[in-house]
Design an enzyme around this catalytic site. Structure first.
Site, mmCIF file in Angstrom:
data_model
loop_
_atom_site.group_PDB
_atom_site.id
_atom_site.type_symbol
_atom_site.label_atom_id
_atom_site.label_comp_id
_atom_site.label_asym_id
_atom_site.label_seq_id
_atom_site.Cartn_x
_atom_site.Cartn_y
_atom_site.Cartn_z
ATOM 1 N N ARG A 149 34.215 28.385 53.920
ATOM 2 C CA ARG A 149 33.856 28.224 55.505
ATOM 3 C C ARG A 149 34.599 29.213 56.465
ATOM 4 O O ARG A 149 34.123 29.865 57.177
ATOM 5 C CB ARG A 149 33.469 26.728 55.772
ATOM 6 N N ARG A 209 46.073 41.928 77.304
ATOM 7 C CA ARG A 209 44.706 41.240 77.448
ATOM 8 C C ARG A 209 43.829 42.235 77.872
ATOM 9 O O ARG A 209 44.025 42.810 79.178
ATOM 10 C CB ARG A 209 44.892 40.142 78.745
ATOM 11 N N HIS A 257 39.238 42.676 76.935
ATOM 12 C CA HIS A 257 38.173 42.140 76.304
ATOM 13 C C HIS A 257 37.989 42.746 74.986
ATOM 14 O O HIS A 257 37.633 42.114 73.805
ATOM 15 C CB HIS A 257 36.898 42.175 77.040
ATOM 16 N N LYS A 263 33.093 28.215 62.966
ATOM 17 C CA LYS A 263 34.274 26.954 63.318
ATOM 18 C C LYS A 263 35.379 27.552 64.321
ATOM 19 O O LYS A 263 36.397 28.054 64.096
ATOM 20 C CB LYS A 263 34.899 26.377 62.297
ATOM 21 N N GLU A 316 24.397 17.800 66.603
ATOM 22 C CA GLU A 316 25.382 16.979 65.751
ATOM 23 C C GLU A 316 26.218 16.453 66.984
ATOM 24 O O GLU A 316 26.136 16.486 67.934
ATOM 25 C CB GLU A 316 25.848 18.116 64.870
HETATM 26 C C1 LIG Z 1 30.978 20.368 65.653
HETATM 27 C C2 LIG Z 1 31.402 19.672 64.334
HETATM 28 N N1 LIG Z 1 30.458 19.303 63.504
HETATM 29 C C3 LIG Z 1 30.724 18.833 62.420
HETATM 30 C C4 LIG Z 1 31.926 18.628 61.913
HETATM 31 C C5 LIG Z 1 32.289 17.911 60.463
HETATM 32 O O1 LIG Z 1 32.695 19.096 59.748
HETATM 33 P P1 LIG Z 1 33.673 18.671 58.477
HETATM 34 O O2 LIG Z 1 32.771 17.830 57.703
HETATM 35 O O3 LIG Z 1 33.845 19.949 57.792
HETATM 36 O O4 LIG Z 1 34.790 18.195 58.967
HETATM 37 C C6 LIG Z 1 33.132 19.171 62.715
HETATM 38 C C7 LIG Z 1 34.417 18.875 62.232
HETATM 39 O O5 LIG Z 1 35.323 19.421 62.867
HETATM 40 C C8 LIG Z 1 32.695 19.655 63.859
HETATM 41 O O6 LIG Z 1 33.709 19.965 64.875
#
Ligand SMILES: Cc1ncc(COP(=O)(O)O)c(C=O)c1O
Length: 287
Positions: free
Chosen positions: A52, A100, A102, A147, A180
């Protein structure tokens, strides 16, 4: 034992660890991160987390600062130097340090910081009594699958949840479907016993624990459907729970103050948690 951080090639006492004020992570949240659990001294689902990370980096055109193998060696060294047997390792990578401006800087090396810490004990009542969640509008950007360290809506949401006395906030899209949690994936179990979690898209982070739960559900003969569900459907569900690295499967017993099912932690959630704990003692479900 004093904490040690890894910062761009050096192991330094945590309190003295610093990055440049010109780091693009600091200036623009131009970076990504991972949190990986350490259980009994082993990294849980390490392969899934690094895959990931690779995806997050490539979506943002940030290069790996070192090979995957070298990164794995540094991770182990950070865990060792911090004496972590049960806890987490945190990795943060940014586009690097530059004046700095963009557009992406040219010829700049990415920054890498790693820290590790022992697990904070999860209150026993979380499992015996369950927790509540509250719902609110999802105010995030259109690439929640990355992430990214840009977590402002997530922290505002978590704070709002905590102020409402809830464990987590479930974010809801413009069509009324739960995306989520602010740092967790969201699950329900329907009256028919079907396990439901939102399908992967740009609207959610594909949790590594989510993937593990999917795998465990299959192994345990549970019917799983990956699709969006509404807040009303969640409130009428037999069970609900969240999944995340730091608290793998957390039963949810109330949504916006209304009880879920009989208001007690659900049987399937607790079974999945036990199965998850058994698997992580061996290094995880997805390697
Ligand atoms: C927005 C979000 N969704 C889901 C998760 C769960 O992900 P994981 O199972 O990889 O920790 C996280 C974990 O930080 C998150 O920040």
């Amino acid at each position: 034992m004093s904490r040690i951080a890894y910062v761009n090639g050096r192991y330094v006492p945590h309190r003295e660890a610093t990055v440049s004020i010109d780091d693009r992570g600091y200036q623009f949240a131009d970076g990504v991160y991972e949190v990986i659990a350490v259980t009994n001294g082993r990294l849980v689902d390490e392969g899934g987390h690094l895959d990931r990370l690779d995806r997050s980096l490539s979506e943002l055109s940030i290069a790996w600062p070192m090979s995957r193998r070298a990164m794995q060696l540094v991770m182990r060294e950070v865990i060792r130097r911090n004496g972590v047997t049960n806890g987490i390792i945190y990795l943060q990578l940014t586009r690097g340090v530059a004046r700095r401006d963009h557009p992406f800087p040219v010829g700049v090396a990415p920054s890498l910081v790693m820290t590790a810490r022992r697990a904070k004990p999860i209150p026993a009542s979380n499992l015996t009594k369950g927790v509540g969640v509250v719902t609110f509008a999802d105010q995030r950007w259109a690439r929640c699958d990355i992430k990214s360290t840009s977590l402002l809506p997530n922290i505002l949401g978590k704070q709002a949840a905590r102020q409402a006395g809830a464990y987590e906030g479930w974010m809801v899209d413009n069509n009324g479907f739960v995306t989520e949690g602010t740092s967790t994936n969201a699950w329900i179990v329907t009256d028919k016993g079907e396990l439901i979690t939102r399908n992967v898209s740009h609207a959610i982070l594909n949790g590594i624990t989510r993937l593990a739960v999917i795998q465990l559900a299959g192994d345990n003969g549970l019917k799983l459907v990956e699709r969006p569900f509404t807040v009303a459907e969640a409130k009428a569900a037999r069970e609900a729970f969240t999944s995340s690295t730091t608290n793998p499967i957390q039963p949810v017993v109330a949504i916006d103050g209304a009880p879920v099912g009989d208001g007690k932690p659900g049987r399937i959630a607790l079974e999945l948690r036990r199965a998850y704990e058994a698997a992580t003692a061996q290094g995880g479900v997805n390697g």
